[in-house]
Write a protein that holds these residues in place. Structure first.
Motif, PDB file in Angstrom:
ATOM      1  N   SER A  71      34.686  34.286  92.941  1.00  0.00           N
ATOM      2  CA  SER A  71      34.622  34.417  91.484  1.00  0.00           C
ATOM      3  C   SER A  71      35.937  34.994  90.971  1.00  0.00           C
ATOM      4  O   SER A  71      36.688  35.624  91.728  1.00  0.00           O
ATOM      5  N   VAL A  72      36.209  34.773  89.694  1.00  0.00           N
ATOM      6  CA  VAL A  72      37.421  35.318  89.082  1.00  0.00           C
ATOM      7  C   VAL A  72      37.460  36.832  89.283  1.00  0.00           C
ATOM      8  O   VAL A  72      38.459  37.401  89.711  1.00  0.00           O
ATOM      9  N   ARG A  73      36.333  37.473  89.002  1.00  0.00           N
ATOM     10  CA  ARG A  73      36.252  38.928  89.097  1.00  0.00           C
ATOM     11  C   ARG A  73      36.570  39.425  90.521  1.00  0.00           C
ATOM     12  O   ARG A  73      37.366  40.344  90.710  1.00  0.00           O
ATOM     13  N   GLU A 127      44.384  38.836  85.545  1.00  0.00           N
ATOM     14  CA  GLU A 127      43.270  38.091  84.970  1.00  0.00           C
ATOM     15  C   GLU A 127      43.766  37.054  83.953  1.00  0.00           C
ATOM     16  O   GLU A 127      43.286  35.918  83.937  1.00  0.00           O
ATOM     17  N   GLU A 128      44.744  37.431  83.130  1.00  0.00           N
ATOM     18  CA  GLU A 128      45.285  36.482  82.149  1.00  0.00           C
ATOM     19  C   GLU A 128      45.885  35.264  82.844  1.00  0.00           C
ATOM     20  O   GLU A 128      45.698  34.136  82.399  1.00  0.00           O
ATOM     21  N   ARG A 129      46.633  35.499  83.928  1.00  0.00           N
ATOM     22  CA  ARG A 129      47.258  34.379  84.656  1.00  0.00           C
ATOM     23  C   ARG A 129      46.197  33.473  85.269  1.00  0.00           C
ATOM     24  O   ARG A 129      46.301  32.247  85.219  1.00  0.00           O
ATOM     25  N   ILE A 130      45.171  34.098  85.863  1.00  0.00           N
ATOM     26  CA  ILE A 130      44.109  33.309  86.484  1.00  0.00           C
ATOM     27  C   ILE A 130      43.358  32.502  85.430  1.00  0.00           C
ATOM     28  O   ILE A 130      43.127  31.300  85.601  1.00  0.00           O
ATOM     29  N   ARG A 131      42.988  33.162  84.334  1.00  0.00           N
ATOM     30  CA  ARG A 131      42.233  32.471  83.274  1.00  0.00           C
ATOM     31  C   ARG A 131      43.027  31.315  82.684  1.00  0.00           C
ATOM     32  O   ARG A 131      42.473  30.262  82.389  1.00  0.00           O
TER      33      ARG A 131
END
Ligand SMILES: [Zn+2]
Length: 90
Positions: free
Chosen positions: A6-8, A27-31
């Protein structure tokens, strides 16, 4: 095969391994990369974008980023794997 994550959970691992990185920026880069991948955009070679690698290396696939053909216990975001699975079933 990719190992779904998961992203988290990925962000948690990433920051644990790279303590100088800020969680929010990771998180911004992944999203951002995930949304590009989920829009259907592909690597310039035609393969699906590898979100966890692409967040650092650009919007490229696993092979173009690592030079290896097949992922071996490398992580990929579960939402993206589900998306690709749904695509291949249609
Ligand atoms: Zn590629």
């Amino acid at each position: 095969m990719f190992e779904p994550i998961s992203v988290r959970a990925y962000i948690y691992l990433y920051v644990a391994n790279n303590p100088s990185e800020k969680k929010q920026e990771v998180e911004e880069r992944i999203r951002e990369t995930l949304s590009v991948a989920l829009s259907g955009k592909k690597c310039s070679c035609g393969n699906p974008i590898w979100v966890v690698g692409g967040a650092d290396a650009g919007h490229y696939c696993f092979t173009c980023i690592t030079g290896e053909t097949i992922p071996k216990d490398d992580y990929e975001i579960d939402e993206h794997l589900n998306y690709l699975k749904a695509q291949s079933n249609t």
